[in-house]
Design a protein around this motif. Structure first.
Motif, short mmCIF file in Angstrom:
data_model
loop_
_atom_site.label_atom_id
_atom_site.label_comp_id
_atom_site.label_asym_id
_atom_site.label_seq_id
_atom_site.Cartn_x
_atom_site.Cartn_y
_atom_site.Cartn_z
N TYR A 1 17.14 -23.68 -13.79
CA TYR A 1 18.36 -23.93 -12.09
C TYR A 1 17.57 -25.37 -11.67
O TYR A 1 18.50 -25.79 -11.65
CB TYR A 1 18.53 -22.55 -11.65
CG TYR A 1 19.37 -23.23 -10.26
CD1 TYR A 1 20.63 -23.95 -11.05
CD2 TYR A 1 19.67 -22.95 -9.17
CE1 TYR A 1 21.85 -24.14 -10.08
CE2 TYR A 1 20.59 -23.46 -8.15
CZ TYR A 1 22.37 -24.04 -8.76
OH TYR A 1 22.87 -24.52 -8.18
N THR B 1 16.98 -18.75 -15.05
CA THR B 1 15.67 -18.07 -14.10
C THR B 1 15.76 -18.92 -12.95
O THR B 1 16.73 -20.40 -13.01
CB THR B 1 14.98 -18.58 -14.65
OG1 THR B 1 14.54 -19.72 -15.83
CG2 THR B 1 14.31 -17.41 -15.80
N ARG B 2 15.37 -18.93 -12.26
CA ARG B 2 15.07 -20.78 -10.50
C ARG B 2 14.50 -21.35 -11.71
O ARG B 2 14.92 -22.72 -11.06
CB ARG B 2 14.11 -19.42 -10.01
CG ARG B 2 14.08 -20.51 -8.67
CD ARG B 2 13.20 -19.50 -7.78
NE ARG B 2 13.75 -20.74 -6.39
CZ ARG B 2 12.06 -21.62 -6.14
NH1 ARG B 2 10.94 -21.23 -6.85
NH2 ARG B 2 12.01 -22.07 -4.62
N SER B 3 13.54 -21.32 -12.56
CA SER B 3 13.11 -22.36 -13.40
C SER B 3 14.11 -23.42 -13.61
O SER B 3 14.06 -25.03 -14.01
CB SER B 3 11.64 -22.40 -13.62
OG SER B 3 12.52 -21.81 -14.76
N GLU C 1 17.57 -21.66 -5.64
CA GLU C 1 16.94 -19.79 -6.03
C GLU C 1 18.42 -19.19 -7.21
O GLU C 1 19.39 -20.23 -7.63
CB GLU C 1 17.67 -18.75 -4.77
CG GLU C 1 17.06 -19.59 -3.72
CD GLU C 1 15.29 -18.90 -3.42
OE1 GLU C 1 14.83 -18.03 -4.75
OE2 GLU C 1 14.53 -20.04 -2.78
N ALA C 2 17.54 -18.56 -8.06
CA ALA C 2 18.54 -17.68 -8.86
C ALA C 2 18.43 -16.01 -8.55
O ALA C 2 18.03 -15.42 -7.94
CB ALA C 2 17.64 -17.99 -10.34
N ARG D 1 14.32 -15.66 1.82
CA ARG D 1 13.03 -15.87 1.23
C ARG D 1 12.02 -16.62 2.33
O ARG D 1 10.93 -16.61 2.33
CB ARG D 1 13.24 -17.35 -0.24
CG ARG D 1 11.50 -17.07 -0.85
CD ARG D 1 11.73 -17.12 -2.35
NE ARG D 1 12.78 -18.20 -1.86
CZ ARG D 1 11.71 -19.93 -1.82
NH1 ARG D 1 10.30 -19.40 -2.18
NH2 ARG D 1 12.18 -21.23 -2.76
N ALA E 1 17.49 -13.74 -1.78
CA ALA E 1 17.59 -15.63 -2.11
C ALA E 1 17.12 -16.47 -1.09
O ALA E 1 16.90 -17.41 -0.72
CB ALA E 1 18.35 -15.92 -2.89
N ILE F 1 22.08 -21.73 -4.69
CA ILE F 1 22.20 -19.98 -6.05
C ILE F 1 22.87 -20.21 -7.05
O ILE F 1 24.29 -20.00 -6.79
CB ILE F 1 21.69 -19.30 -4.46
CG1 ILE F 1 21.56 -18.36 -3.34
CG2 ILE F 1 21.73 -17.83 -5.64
CD1 ILE F 1 21.26 -17.98 -2.29
#
Length: 301
Positions: free
Chosen positions: A249, A245-247, A271-272, A298, A295, A239
């Protein structure tokens, strides 16, 4: 960019805060108690807040109009964009004096970082209050009460404590049932080096409250870690709290050799979460806690 600056600021301040000796903290506690007895009758109308969390508390206490200045990384609530900005990492005495504040709220570590500037400010008759680092929810509520006492908003602070406490309890009550505590790696910063949170940090405390295990609970404080050590610890969930953003990361993780062997990457548990709500010990902490909970779990909701 502001979120990255905030991450850097909080790292520097929290690491510095950990250097205070027990004796120094005892003296601060004694001084704080004596101040509380005399401050309640004093009204402040020109307040400068040098920490975003303190700013958010002031606004929740109904003191937004009295806030005349904030740190350069303040971005919430939206009204702060209209306030004068001060670099909390490099305070300018002349700039502060020119603003004519009657109260300055700073973080306790700034007493060491900017000791001469703030001590000179106090000699000019301006009240400077140092808000201590918080490592758990009760200490956050204590900060609400401290600022409420200082500003004559005790009843509002009591209400804020009550409301925030119940929102936090609601988040914790909805942690999904699970047989094994998931191992979580919290990435606080990835550039220029990777930093995470170990024991004796608020991040570690939140993971424990959410019935998860901090991958680096074998470390203490805010620490730099290597890619190799992350691979070796093999977390179930990765995380980032850096405000990306998650993308984004995921793109960073894909560039790290060997990370494809980590369980979190194999299961796409990358996750972010919002770096502001999770790292600022203020009125929105329940939002950060909920984002962290969602997160981590999920796949179990």
């Amino acid at each position: 960019m502001k979120q990255k600056l905030w991450v850097f600021l909080i790292l520097v301040i929290l690491v510095a805060a950990g250097c205070a000796s027990p004796a120094e903290k005892d003296k601060k506690d004694d001084k704080k108690q004596s101040e509380h007895k005399t401050e309640q009758s004093i009204k402040y109308h020109r307040i400068i807040s040098l920490m975003p969390s303190n700013t958010e508390i002031l606004y929740e206490l109904g003191l937004g109009k009295e806030v005349i200045g904030v740190s350069t990384v303040d971005d919430y609530p939206k009204d702060v964009k209209n306030k004068q900005k001060f670099d909390a990492m490099k305070l300018n005495k002349e700039q502060l004096l020119k603003a004519k504040p009657d109260l300055i709220l700073a973080h306790e570590s700034q007493k060491g970082m900017d000791n001469k500037v703030l001590s000179d400010i106090e000699k000019k008759g301006i009240k400077v209050v140092y808000i201590p680092e918080t490592k758990n929810f009760e200490e956050i509520y204590g900060t609400f009460e401290q600022i409420g006492d200082i500003t004559g908003r005790k009843s509002q602070a009591d209400t804020l404590v009550y409301d925030t406490k119940h929102r936090v309890e609601a988040v914790l009550k909805d942690v999904p049932k699970h047989q094994k505590a998931p191992s979580v790696f919290l990435e606080v910063s990835h550039e220029p080096e990777i930093y995470t949170a170990g024991k004796s940090t608020f991040f570690n405390y939140m993971l424990e409250e959410l019935q998860a295990q901090n991958t680096f609970d074998d470390l203490t404080g805010w620490k730099k870690v290597s890619k190799e050590s992350i691979i070796k610890h093999n977390p179930d969930v990765l995380i980032t709290t850096e405000g990306i953003t998650r993308s984004d990361y995921l793109k960073i993780i894909r560039k790290r050799g060997g990370f494809e062997n980590i369980d979190a990457v194999k299961k796409r548990r990358i996750e972010a979460v919002n770096g502001d709500t999770i790292s600022r010990p203020g009125p929105r902490i329940d939002q950060g806690l909920k984002a962290l909970r969602d997160a981590i779990y999920r796949d179990e909701q």
